[in-house]
Design a protein around this motif. Structure first.
Motif, PDB file in Angstrom:
ATOM      1  N   GLU A 164     -16.208 -11.054   2.792  1.00 53.63           N
ATOM      2  CA  GLU A 164     -17.253 -10.212   2.216  1.00 53.63           C
ATOM      3  C   GLU A 164     -17.832  -9.299   3.289  1.00 53.63           C
ATOM      4  N   LEU A 165     -17.840  -7.996   2.981  1.00 52.78           N
ATOM      5  CA  LEU A 165     -18.423  -6.995   3.867  1.00 52.78           C
ATOM      6  C   LEU A 165     -19.762  -6.573   3.266  1.00 52.78           C
ATOM      7  N   VAL A 166     -20.797  -6.578   4.087  1.00 47.53           N
ATOM      8  CA  VAL A 166     -22.132  -6.204   3.629  1.00 47.53           C
ATOM      9  C   VAL A 166     -22.660  -5.075   4.511  1.00 47.53           C
ATOM     10  N   LEU A 167     -23.148  -4.026   3.870  1.00 49.66           N
ATOM     11  CA  LEU A 167     -23.780  -2.894   4.551  1.00 49.66           C
ATOM     12  C   LEU A 167     -25.222  -2.813   4.071  1.00 49.66           C
ATOM     13  N   THR A 168     -26.160  -3.008   4.985  1.00 50.83           N
ATOM     14  CA  THR A 168     -27.574  -2.842   4.669  1.00 50.83           C
ATOM     15  C   THR A 168     -28.056  -1.586   5.380  1.00 50.83           C
TER      16      THR A 168
END
Length: 111
Positions: free
Chosen positions: A38-42
Motif C-alpha cells: 500500500e502506497l500512501v500520499l498525504t
C-alpha cells in the motif's frame, strides 16, 4: 504546492480522504496493489509538505516513509508519481506499474 486533482485521482484510482476539511489543504491518497503493498500520499498543501509511505500487509511498520518539505509540485502521469521540491532540492519518482517502485530519489536538505 501545485498539483492536479484529476491526475492524482487517475493514478490512485480513488478520491482522497479529506482530513479535517477542504480549507485545511490536508488530503490523503492511498492505493493497494494485488500483492498487498500500500502506497500512501498525504499532502499538506498549505505547508508545502507531503508524506509518502509504502507498507506491506505482512510486514510490521513501513518499508519507507518520507516526510518531504518545501514541495513545489506533485504530478501524476504515465503511471508515475513525481514530487519536486523548491530549486530542485527534492525529487522523488514512484512508478505504479507493474508494481510500486522507486525510480528516482533525491533528498537534500536546503539550508
Amino acid at each position: 504546492m501545485e498539483y492536479n486533482d484529476y491526475e492524482l485521482l487517475e493514478l490512485f484510482e480513488d478520491e482522497p480522504i479529506v482530513m479535517v476539511d477542504e480549507q485545511t489543504g490536508w488530503f490523503t491518497y492511498s492505493k493497494r496493489d494485488d500483492l498487498g503493498f500500500e502506497l500512501v500520499l498525504t499532502m499538506l498543501v498549505i505547508e508545502g509538505r507531503c508524506i509518502v509511505s509504502l507498507s506491506y500487509e505482512k510486514h510490521k511498520g513501513a518499508i519507507f516513509d518520507f516526510d518531504l518539505k518545501g514541495i513545489e509540485k506533485i504530478k501524476g502521469e504515465n503511471n508515475r508519481l513525481n514530487i519536486s521540491g523548491n530549486d530542485g532540492n527534492t525529487e522523488v519518482e514512484i512508478s505504479f506499474k507493474p508494481h510500486f517502485g522507486l525510480k528516482t530519489v533525491k533528498l537534500c536538505d536546503a539550508k
